[in-house]
Design a protein around this motif. Structure first.
Motif, PDB file in Angstrom:
ATOM      1  N   ASN A  61       0.830  -1.210   0.000  1.00 11.70           N
ATOM      2  CA  ASN A  61       0.000   0.000   0.000  1.00 11.70           C
ATOM      3  C   ASN A  61       0.861   1.255   0.000  1.00 11.70           C
ATOM      4  O   ASN A  61       2.078   1.183   0.088  1.00 11.70           O
ATOM      5  N   ARG A  65       1.754   2.164  -4.397  1.00 17.14           N
ATOM      6  CA  ARG A  65       0.877   2.701  -5.453  1.00 17.14           C
ATOM      7  C   ARG A  65       1.599   3.788  -6.236  1.00 17.14           C
ATOM      8  O   ARG A  65       1.471   3.899  -7.449  1.00 17.14           O
ATOM      9  N   GLN A  68       3.971   2.324  -8.805  1.00 17.55           N
ATOM     10  CA  GLN A  68       3.297   1.819 -10.012  1.00 17.55           C
ATOM     11  C   GLN A  68       2.763   2.961 -10.869  1.00 17.55           C
ATOM     12  O   GLN A  68       2.850   2.916 -12.099  1.00 17.55           O
ATOM     13  N   ASP A  69       2.211   3.994 -10.214  1.00 17.36           N
ATOM     14  CA  ASP A  69       1.669   5.135 -10.980  1.00 17.36           C
ATOM     15  C   ASP A  69       2.771   5.792 -11.806  1.00 17.36           C
ATOM     16  O   ASP A  69       2.576   6.106 -12.976  1.00 17.36           O
TER      17      ASP A  69
ATOM     18  N   THR B  24      -5.918  -3.761  -4.859  1.00 16.66           N
ATOM     19  CA  THR B  24      -5.570  -2.965  -6.043  1.00 16.66           C
ATOM     20  C   THR B  24      -6.636  -1.901  -6.333  1.00 16.66           C
ATOM     21  O   THR B  24      -6.508  -1.151  -7.291  1.00 16.66           O
TER      22      THR B  24
END
Lengths: 308, 141
Positions: A61, A65, A68-69, B24
């Motif tokens: 978490n 994120r 990945q973004d 996700t």
């Protein structure tokens, strides 16, 4: 497609603090936040060089994120296995007055056997389209070196070349699977097996030992890069890098070498282009990436000598 | 398009699928085979459909249904994605135009479309992507 595997990615926070002092308040003149982890850094640079890259690994978490973004924003395809825990944040303090880089690293979130199994299955599916696999960086708590060795075996079994930039225990477990390229992570290491890697002679012995199990063995000591492939052996001096370049010492080298290996470069050329990529990336504003033009401009600063 | 290959496989349990949805933050994912080819799609609605009783009238859930719901929730780790996914889902290719994507989403009531190249998954496009692109295009007019 080039598949990069980063089992323990991070978000790197880099603080520029000229005259950094311990035990008191310090003001940062600049703060940079970037996705990190060796495999991710290699993926980012290969993407800049125009390769089709898929980045996979574990992502938790929060910072996971963001990692990945950013990858997707720059055009890298992602396929991370989600984790319950939070992806780690690593810190670096760059003090230009003292000429030092101080780093603080976290272990990262733990992975379970079920997480490992899920990642392995994703990896097997993606291998089908991969021409090269790069496994780089540390293992998260819960992952054993044998897991990494299994990933290497699966790729080699399918005829996919593997480049490894990992720590000693992981490399030792994976070497019997005969990866294409190996470079041990020598950060904070003085002795590797019985070799004193602070000395040139120790590094030469190490690179020759690694070359028994791999097509291309590389040892990067910061000031010099040694390269052995079969009967060919080379030494390349690395000019003093910008401080930022020291944080990701191996990553641009690996990316430059892979770029050249995929183009069918000779062993000496692979080494030369790897070192040129290192010099170019270290001189970039973020110390992270270099374009093909930047690398070309640094080629003349590299001198490849046969290793005695 | 979101260049992400996160996907499910037919032998995963619904419990695993829901865990991945949750982590996700998506409402559905493509289901792929071992060649990374898209063979299905599992949405949150499919999972709810698998758990909720199939025969009920408009008055809602009967008290007796709760026993069945609880039993199916308990079985979620045994129910497989392959049994509840939508087979042969609508997919699009990378070169498809925005108006076709918008129409497909509206006509088929789909929130996410897998994007394929040579039948292999290369990403997904969702309603948020379409809305953002439509807004960009409007600003450009």
């Amino acid at each position: 497609m080039i598949l990069t595997v980063t089992l323990n990615p991070s978000v790197d926070k880099i603080f520029r603090i000229p005259g950094f002092k311990l035990g008191t308040f310090n003001n940062a003149s600049e703060v940079m936040t970037q996705p990190g982890g060796k495999g991710i850094n290699v993926a980012m640079m290969l993407n800049v060089l125009g390769h089709d890259v898929v980045a996979m690994g574990f992502a938790g978490n929060g910072p996971g994120r963001m990692v990945q973004d950013v990858l997707r924003e720059v055009g890298i395809t992602t396929s991370f296995t989600p984790l319950e825990g939070k992806t780690r944040t690593n810190y670096a303090i760059v003090d230009s007055e003292a000429g030092t880089v101080t780093q603080v690293r976290q272990d990262g979130p733990s992975v379970t056997p079920s997480d490992l199994e899920q990642l392995r299955r994703t990896y097997e599916r993606l291998l089908d389209s991969a021409e090269m696999v790069i496994i780089a960086g540390s293992l998260p708590p819960g992952a054993e070196p044998s897991f990494c060795a299994e990933l290497v075996r699966l790729a080699v079994h399918q005829g996919v070349r593997v480049a490894l930039n990992v720590r000693r225990r992981v490399l030792a477990a994976a070497l019997p699977a005969k990866p294409f390229l190996t470079e041990p992570d020598l950060r904070s290491v003085e002795k590797y097996n019985e070799y004193d890697v602070r000395k040139h002679e120790g590094r030469v012995s190490l690179v020759r030992e690694l070359a028994r199990d791999t097509q291309l063995a590389v040892v990067n000591a910061g000031s010099e890069v040694l390269l052995v492939s079969g009967e060919e052996a080379y030494s390349i001096q690395v000019p003093a890098c910008e401080l930022l370049g020291r944080i990701r010492l191996d990553d641009a080298l690996i990316a430059g070498m892979i770029d050249s290996a995929i183009a069918g470069g000779a062993v000496s050329e692979i080494g030369r282009r790897g070192v040129a990529a290192t010099i170019a990336a270290a001189a970039s504003p973020t110390g992270q990436f270099a374009s093909r033009e930047d690398i070309e401009a640094c080629i003349e600063r590299t001198e490849v000598k046969p290793l005695a | 398009m979101v260049r992400d290959l996160t996907a499910l496989t037919t032998d995963m349990s619904l419990q695993e699928a829901v865990r991945i949805f949750s982590m996700t933050r998506v409402t559905g994912l493509p289901v792929v085979n071992d060649k990374q080819q898209v063979i299905g799609f599992l949405s949150e609605a499919d999972v709810i459909g698998a758990i909720m009783p199939r025969s009920r009238d408009m008055s809602g859930i009967f008290l007796s249904d709760f026993g069945e719901i609880a039993r199916k929730m308990g079985q979620a780790r045994e129910l497989s994605v392959g049994d509840y996914m939508t087979e042969r889902p609508v997919t699009v290719t990378e070169d498809i135009n925005l108006s076709t994507v918008s129409e497909t989403m509206l006509m088929e009531r789909l929130k996410t479309l897998p994007v394929v190249r040579d039948e292999k998954l290369v990403g997904v496009i969702n309603r948020t992507d379409v809305c953002s692109k439509l807004m960009e295009d409007r600003e450009a007019i």
